[in-house]
Write an enzyme that holds these catalytic residues in place. Sequence first.
Site, PDB file in Angstrom:
ATOM      1  CD  GLU A 134     -18.751  20.198 -21.498  1.00 59.16           C
ATOM      2  OE1 GLU A 134     -19.325  19.556 -22.375  1.00 59.16           O
ATOM      3  OE2 GLU A 134     -17.698  20.833 -21.704  1.00 59.16           O
ATOM      4  CB  THR A 191     -41.284  23.852 -12.112  1.00 61.04           C
ATOM      5  OG1 THR A 191     -42.398  24.188 -12.920  1.00 61.04           O
ATOM      6  CG2 THR A 191     -41.202  24.839 -10.941  1.00 61.04           C
ATOM      7  CG  HIS A 192     -42.190  20.216 -14.659  1.00 61.82           C
ATOM      8  ND1 HIS A 192     -42.410  18.918 -14.263  1.00 61.82           N
ATOM      9  CD2 HIS A 192     -42.925  20.989 -13.800  1.00 61.82           C
ATOM     10  CE1 HIS A 192     -43.243  18.888 -13.232  1.00 61.82           C
ATOM     11  NE2 HIS A 192     -43.558  20.136 -12.935  1.00 61.82           N
ATOM     12  CB  SER A 203      -0.940   0.006   1.208  1.00 67.06           C
ATOM     13  OG  SER A 203      -0.199  -0.170   2.402  1.00 67.06           O
ATOM     14  CE  LYS A 258     -18.565  24.559 -29.683  1.00 69.82           C
ATOM     15  NZ  LYS A 258     -18.292  23.108 -29.643  1.00 69.82           N
ATOM     16  CB  SER A 280     -13.248  23.588 -30.849  1.00 70.96           C
ATOM     17  OG  SER A 280     -13.123  22.687 -31.937  1.00 70.96           O
TER      18      SER A 280
HETATM   19  N1  ARG Z   1      -1.360  -1.218   5.022  1.00 69.42           N
HETATM   20  C1  ARG Z   1      -2.319  -1.657   5.954  1.00 69.42           C
HETATM   21  C2  ARG Z   1      -3.631  -0.914   5.746  1.00 69.42           C
HETATM   22  O1  ARG Z   1      -3.599   0.069   5.117  1.00 69.42           O
HETATM   23  C3  ARG Z   1      -1.830  -1.406   7.335  1.00 69.42           C
HETATM   24  C4  ARG Z   1      -2.342  -2.338   8.362  1.00 69.42           C
HETATM   25  C5  ARG Z   1      -1.863  -3.705   8.114  1.00 69.42           C
HETATM   26  N2  ARG Z   1      -2.164  -4.521   9.213  1.00 69.42           N
HETATM   27  C6  ARG Z   1      -2.018  -5.844   9.126  1.00 69.42           C
HETATM   28  N3  ARG Z   1      -2.249  -6.532  10.179  1.00 69.42           N
HETATM   29  N4  ARG Z   1      -1.689  -6.420   8.000  1.00 69.42           N
HETATM   30  O2  ARG Z   1      -4.669  -1.325   6.220  1.00 69.42           O
END
Ligand code: ARG
Length: 460
Positions: free
Chosen positions: A290, A155-156, A23, A283, A277
């Site tokens: 958008e 409205t509408h 992560s 344009k 554009s």
């Molecule tokens: N990277 C993990 C998360 O974001 C951290 C916690 C991980 N904990 C574990 N027991 N594997 O949730």
Amino acid sequence: MATLWHGRFDGDPADDLLAFTVSLPFDRRLFREDIAGSRAHVRGLARGGLLADDEVSAVLGALDTVESEMAEDRFTFAVSDEDIHTAVERRVTELAGAAGAKLHTGRSRNDQVATDLRLWTKSALTDVAQRTLDLQRALLTLAERADDAYLPGYTHMQQAQPVLLAHHLLAHGWALARDVDRLLATRARTDVSPLGAGALAGSSLPLDPVATAADLGFARAFDNSLDAVSDRDFVAEALFDVALIGVHLSRIGEEVVLWSTDEIGFLALDDAYATGSSMLPQKKNPDIAELARAKTGRLVGNLTALLVTLKGLPLAYNRDLQEDKEPLFDSVEQVALALGALTGMLTTATVRRDRMRAAADSPYAAAVDLAEWLVERGIPFRDAHAVVGGLVRDALRTGGGLADLVAAHPALGSEAAALLAPGVAVSRRTTWGGAGPAAVAAQLERFRDRLEVDAGRCAP
Ligand code: ARG
């Protein structure tokens, strides 16, 4: 490879495992929160007699070093740094040696990550609230500048009754005021420290989660360690708050798209806030509006993704919870960009009062004023509605002027016909919260007061 759990394992983790489970690429933005949490934890360990003074200064010193290395992009991540918590602890141990190896005493990444994310979310909610206030201020400025400009209310998508432009703008402003309120309420529920819950059950060591919560500036500590590490309600709420802001911005966006068409032409965008554009030289496109409309799909998707992740999860921490971060970071980032761009686009746009007035001055927009004029003379509203409806039908059928038919009608006459003159109808909306000048002046006052109060409430 030195994982945090290598003692119990025979070999190194597979590359596939690392690739799928890391992560770090997205949670490294939590490094300040992670280090703040570690500092508070170190002080807690010291209070519990688990770290000696020299160990405390070694670990706190190492945390300072890690923070500057990360802030200045000088930090060298290792392959084994699967997340930000691992990276910080590994480096602290390198820098502080034996004392560093005590940092994780009585703590789990489960309570650590929940703490980091709550700290991050508290400040993100404050930031989004402040940006929402900026957009409200832009709407207020436009409303003040609008003075007596008026346009058709719909409205509408059919012309209904004329309304002051200020009234229309503030309608969006009040929706945003509810958003600010929601963000602050979510912030209050986020303001609970999970640190000290450990992996799931607390600790046998002399740690004090309540003192640590105060140290980290949380309003209070968790009540239940299982709940503390499992709870991501604050993320779901933040994602909902942001998704609803997105819905509100999409409605403003849609309106700007319509208002800047050649056919309607109520608004001309500043060149800096429009695009051209690549092929058609004439344009000028409302791309910000958008995208404000479109990004809402993504914000709703992020909320949905998290709710589906949480559904059916058993207590307590499960790795599924790692999937809380990307939707949250993405939604906060996107809504911040959208709020900034819309604020700039609206602040610099030119309002075409002439076009608004011309569209709103249709005598038909005052039809209900004729009916109410009859009501004031004792005619039941349903009968009055039928009389005026008949005149509208005749006018449309014959192509004659409604005013002439009204002037010639025995129950109405020239006094009633005067109600159809340009600008009269809007001035007659006098009730509380209504679209006419006096009511809108009072509303502007309330809106200004509300902004001032909310600016105070949005302080970090
Ligand atoms: N990277 C993990 C998360 O974001 C951290 C916690 C991980 N904990 C574990 N027991 N594997 O949730």
